[in-house]
Scaffold this active site. Structure first.
Site, PDB file in Angstrom:
ATOM      1  N   SER A  72      34.628  39.897  30.278  1.00 47.43           N
ATOM      2  CA  SER A  72      35.643  39.563  31.286  1.00 47.43           C
ATOM      3  C   SER A  72      35.137  39.578  32.715  1.00 47.43           C
ATOM      4  CB  SER A  72      36.820  40.538  31.198  1.00 47.43           C
ATOM      5  OG  SER A  72      37.460  40.413  29.967  1.00 47.43           O
ATOM      6  N   THR A 175      38.728  43.181  33.925  1.00 49.98           N
ATOM      7  CA  THR A 175      38.280  43.035  35.318  1.00 49.98           C
ATOM      8  C   THR A 175      37.849  44.374  35.866  1.00 49.98           C
ATOM      9  OG1 THR A 175      39.789  41.231  35.736  1.00 49.98           O
ATOM     10  CG2 THR A 175      39.202  42.566  37.643  1.00 49.98           C
ATOM     11  N   THR A 193      35.806  39.270  38.416  1.00 54.42           N
ATOM     12  CA  THR A 193      36.275  38.928  37.068  1.00 54.42           C
ATOM     13  C   THR A 193      35.890  37.508  36.683  1.00 54.42           C
ATOM     14  OG1 THR A 193      38.262  38.920  35.669  1.00 54.42           O
ATOM     15  CG2 THR A 193      38.516  38.006  37.856  1.00 54.42           C
ATOM     16  N   ARG A 203      42.324  27.562  36.989  1.00 56.23           N
ATOM     17  CA  ARG A 203      43.235  28.708  37.162  1.00 56.23           C
ATOM     18  C   ARG A 203      42.545  29.837  37.947  1.00 56.23           C
ATOM     19  NH1 ARG A 203      43.121  34.443  35.801  1.00 56.23           N
ATOM     20  NH2 ARG A 203      45.244  35.116  35.452  1.00 56.23           N
ATOM     21  N   VAL A 204      43.264  30.410  38.859  1.00 61.06           N
ATOM     22  CA  VAL A 204      42.759  31.549  39.618  1.00 61.06           C
ATOM     23  C   VAL A 204      43.751  32.694  39.449  1.00 61.06           C
ATOM     24  CG1 VAL A 204      42.315  32.414  41.950  1.00 61.06           C
ATOM     25  CG2 VAL A 204      41.476  30.157  41.289  1.00 61.06           C
ATOM     26  N   GLY A 205      43.237  33.893  39.202  1.00 66.67           N
ATOM     27  CA  GLY A 205      44.116  35.048  38.994  1.00 66.67           C
ATOM     28  C   GLY A 205      44.325  35.860  40.258  1.00 66.67           C
ATOM     29  N   ASP A 206      44.680  37.108  40.064  1.00 64.29           N
ATOM     30  CA  ASP A 206      44.974  37.994  41.206  1.00 64.29           C
ATOM     31  C   ASP A 206      43.718  38.547  41.878  1.00 64.29           C
ATOM     32  OD1 ASP A 206      44.627  39.414  38.647  1.00 64.29           O
ATOM     33  OD2 ASP A 206      44.822  41.208  39.884  1.00 64.29           O
ATOM     34  N   THR A 226      44.449  45.314  37.605  1.00 59.59           N
ATOM     35  CA  THR A 226      43.863  44.612  36.463  1.00 59.59           C
ATOM     36  C   THR A 226      45.005  44.203  35.556  1.00 59.59           C
ATOM     37  OG1 THR A 226      42.313  44.784  34.608  1.00 59.59           O
ATOM     38  CG2 THR A 226      43.450  46.792  35.220  1.00 59.59           C
ATOM     39  N   GLY A 227      44.758  43.199  34.752  1.00 59.18           N
ATOM     40  CA  GLY A 227      45.817  42.741  33.859  1.00 59.18           C
ATOM     41  C   GLY A 227      46.180  41.296  34.151  1.00 59.18           C
ATOM     42  N   LEU A 228      47.291  40.867  33.617  1.00 60.28           N
ATOM     43  CA  LEU A 228      47.684  39.462  33.747  1.00 60.28           C
ATOM     44  C   LEU A 228      47.906  39.110  35.223  1.00 60.28           C
ATOM     45  CD1 LEU A 228      48.338  36.893  32.095  1.00 60.28           C
ATOM     46  CD2 LEU A 228      50.735  37.537  32.337  1.00 60.28           C
ATOM     47  N   GLY A 229      46.963  38.322  35.768  1.00 61.78           N
ATOM     48  CA  GLY A 229      46.945  38.052  37.203  1.00 61.78           C
ATOM     49  C   GLY A 229      48.243  37.463  37.729  1.00 61.78           C
TER      50      GLY A 229
HETATM   51  N1  ASP Z   1      43.361  40.229  36.525  1.00 62.23           N
HETATM   52  C1  ASP Z   1      42.478  39.310  35.871  1.00 62.23           C
HETATM   53  C2  ASP Z   1      42.999  37.912  36.014  1.00 62.23           C
HETATM   54  O1  ASP Z   1      44.181  37.695  35.840  1.00 62.23           O
HETATM   55  C3  ASP Z   1      42.291  39.590  34.425  1.00 62.23           C
HETATM   56  C4  ASP Z   1      41.807  40.951  34.085  1.00 62.23           C
HETATM   57  O2  ASP Z   1      42.258  41.954  34.635  1.00 62.23           O
HETATM   58  O3  ASP Z   1      40.929  41.037  33.218  1.00 62.23           O
HETATM   59  O4  ASP Z   1      42.220  37.014  36.245  1.00 62.23           O
END
Ligand code: ASP
Length: 315
Positions: A72, A175, A193, A203-206, A226-229
């Site tokens: 990741s 992440t 990440t 796609r870009v996350g948080d 961390t987690g679903l961005g």
């Molecule tokens: N936060 C990251 C994202 O959404 C994913 C992760 O935490 O692994 O890109």
């Protein structure tokens, strides 16, 4: 804090429990997940060698960016649905300086490129081909675009069904977010990440979004996520936590409140994992997640240890 939250149709909600608060330990380095342990060790070694706190948080996560067992973070991470690995990273100093890169290809250390954005450009965020061009101009090696053996195997397996269904805590959320404070109380943070596996191309996350995946303010404290961005961006998670701490919440209370806000603002929460990690300028620590399984590494000059976070839901 500590009151249970009522969500219709969901029965397994835990009472929020705050771990013992530890005050005043400086320097202090915190980072997400098991890979936080070696990353913290690298950050502490940098501080001991005379590096600044921004040097330390950069050096720490560079370690994870090269960790071949991590799918990741870094170029060995799982690709998007087109089979291309794209990276996001951000770095921030407690004085408000920050830099980020997103949707970058072929660069082994996006965190160092984010630092270049912060220190050598008038901008905060540079993405995609522009970020790759900046890397070339700055003399970063450009890597051959090929999946690591593990990522390739996983991608070919995924292609058999091509279903996008994140599995909580597994593969999708690893992440590394790191926040740190030096002996004088100066803070900094970093986050890097490869994002969600099999995400849509672009796609870009948080993680590279200042205020979502990372926020640091020397006057108050620091937070990372961390987690679903998407769920974290919706509530501006890390900024929210720092602002809650500014209003007097402890880091633990602030993380718990952010998780509650995230739960309130996201549908299908049973399929969403997100976790937050925070410290304040007194060296108090907080961590909290939506679901069980989130852990973090905490390092002082003497000790580097893994700690399990509590979560809003159990089991
Ligand atoms: N936060 C990251 C994202 O959404 C994913 C992760 O935490 O692994 O890109």
């Amino acid at each position: 804090m500590g009151s249970a939250l009522f969500i219709p149709g969901v029965s397994n909600i835990a009472e929020a429990k705050s771990p013992a608060l530890i005050k005043g330990e400086k320097p202090l380095i915190l980072s997400t997940w098991n890979h936080g342990l070696p990353a913290n060790a690298a950050a502490v070694a940098k501080l001991k060698a005379g590096g600044t706190i921004i040097d330390a948080v950069e050096t720490g996560v560079r370690d994870t960016e090269l960790d071949l067992s991590n799918l990741s973070v870094g170029l060995q991470g799982l690709p998007d649905r087109e089979g291309i690995t794209t990276l996001d990273a951000s770095i921030m100093s407690g004085d408000g300086s920050c830099g980020a890169v997103a949707f970058v290809r072929q660069v082994k250390h996006p965190i160092s490129l984010a630092r270049v954005v912060m220190e050598k450009t008038p901008h905060v965020m540079i993405v995609g081909e522009g970020a790759r061009q900046l890397a070339i101009a700055e003399g970063f090696p450009i890597e051959k675009e090929e999946l690591s053996p593990n990522a390739k195997k996983a991608y070919l397996k995924w292609k058999e069904t091509s279903q996008y269904k994140p599995i909580i805590n597994i593969e999708n959320h690893d992440t590394i977010g790191m926040i740190g404070m030096d002996a004088k109380g100066n803070m900094a943070g970093s986050c890097t990440t490869s994002g969600l596996s099999y995400k849509m191309h672009g796609r870009v996350g948080d993680s590279p979004i200042i205020g979502a995946g990372l926020f640091v303010d020397n006057e108050v404290g620091a937070a990372t996520a961390t987690g679903l961005g998407e769920s974290i961006i919706r509530i501006c998670g890390s900024f929210l936590i720092v602002e809650l701490m500014r209003q007097g919440r402890t880091p633990q209370e602030a993380c718990e409140e952010a998780v509650k806000r995230l739960i309130a603002k996201n549908k299908d929460i049973k399929d969403i994992q997100a976790g937050f990690l925070a410290m304040n300028k007194d060296g108090e620590v907080g961590a909290y997640a939506v679901h069980p399984g989130f852990n973090y590494a905490k390092a002082t000059l003497q000790k580097n240890e893994m700690i399990d976070s509590n979560s809003q839901f159990t089991g």
